[in-house]
Motif scaffolding. Sequence first.
Motif, PDB file in Angstrom:
ATOM      1  N   LYS A  41      -7.099  -6.799  -3.268  1.00  0.00           N
ATOM      2  CA  LYS A  41      -7.646  -6.126  -4.444  1.00  0.00           C
ATOM      3  C   LYS A  41      -6.620  -6.084  -5.576  1.00  0.00           C
ATOM      4  CE  LYS A  41     -10.555  -3.808  -6.866  1.00  0.00           C
ATOM      5  NZ  LYS A  41     -11.671  -4.491  -7.490  1.00  0.00           N
ATOM      6  N   ILE A  42      -5.386  -5.744  -5.244  1.00  0.00           N
ATOM      7  CA  ILE A  42      -4.338  -5.691  -6.261  1.00  0.00           C
ATOM      8  C   ILE A  42      -4.148  -7.064  -6.906  1.00  0.00           C
ATOM      9  CG2 ILE A  42      -1.849  -5.397  -6.614  1.00  0.00           C
ATOM     10  CD1 ILE A  42      -2.021  -3.106  -4.512  1.00  0.00           C
ATOM     11  N   LEU A  64      -6.313  -4.081   0.518  1.00  0.00           N
ATOM     12  CA  LEU A  64      -5.653  -3.500  -0.655  1.00  0.00           C
ATOM     13  C   LEU A  64      -4.839  -4.555  -1.398  1.00  0.00           C
ATOM     14  CD1 LEU A  64      -4.816  -1.076  -2.412  1.00  0.00           C
ATOM     15  CD2 LEU A  64      -2.947  -0.695  -0.771  1.00  0.00           C
ATOM     16  N   GLY A  73      -6.710  -1.292   6.334  1.00  0.00           N
ATOM     17  CA  GLY A  73      -7.029  -1.461   4.927  1.00  0.00           C
ATOM     18  C   GLY A  73      -5.957  -2.125   4.084  1.00  0.00           C
ATOM     19  N   PHE A  74      -4.759  -2.325   4.623  1.00  0.00           N
ATOM     20  CA  PHE A  74      -3.677  -2.886   3.813  1.00  0.00           C
ATOM     21  C   PHE A  74      -3.965  -4.310   3.334  1.00  0.00           C
ATOM     22  CE2 PHE A  74       0.464  -4.892   3.069  1.00  0.00           C
ATOM     23  CZ  PHE A  74       0.965  -4.026   2.108  1.00  0.00           C
TER      24      PHE A  74
END
Length: 98
Positions: A37-38, A34, A30-31
């Motif tokens: 998304k950030i 993530l 998921g990194f």
Amino acid sequence: MKQLNIKVNASEFIHPEDAAALRQLENIPGFPALVKKILSLGLEQMQYGVNMASAIRLSPTQLPNIYNHLPPICDKLGIDEPEFYLDNESDTKRMDFW
């Protein structure tokens, strides 16, 4: 000065410890999503706005004596030319958003 026509692959100049760290981050479940998304929350756009407001964007007509170093470097590295800014901050900063 003689120009050398040498192409370089990113894997040839990334430090082995940086490459290892990147692999570790990419393997965290998921990194990568993530991070995307950030970045989608506007950090890149905010930094772009700061650059537009406080720095000079270099070009063939805006400070060409500095800008003209960029195209041959990018060509040798086999990368597209990024936007190139000059600011007068007291600390040296380098950044890129992919």
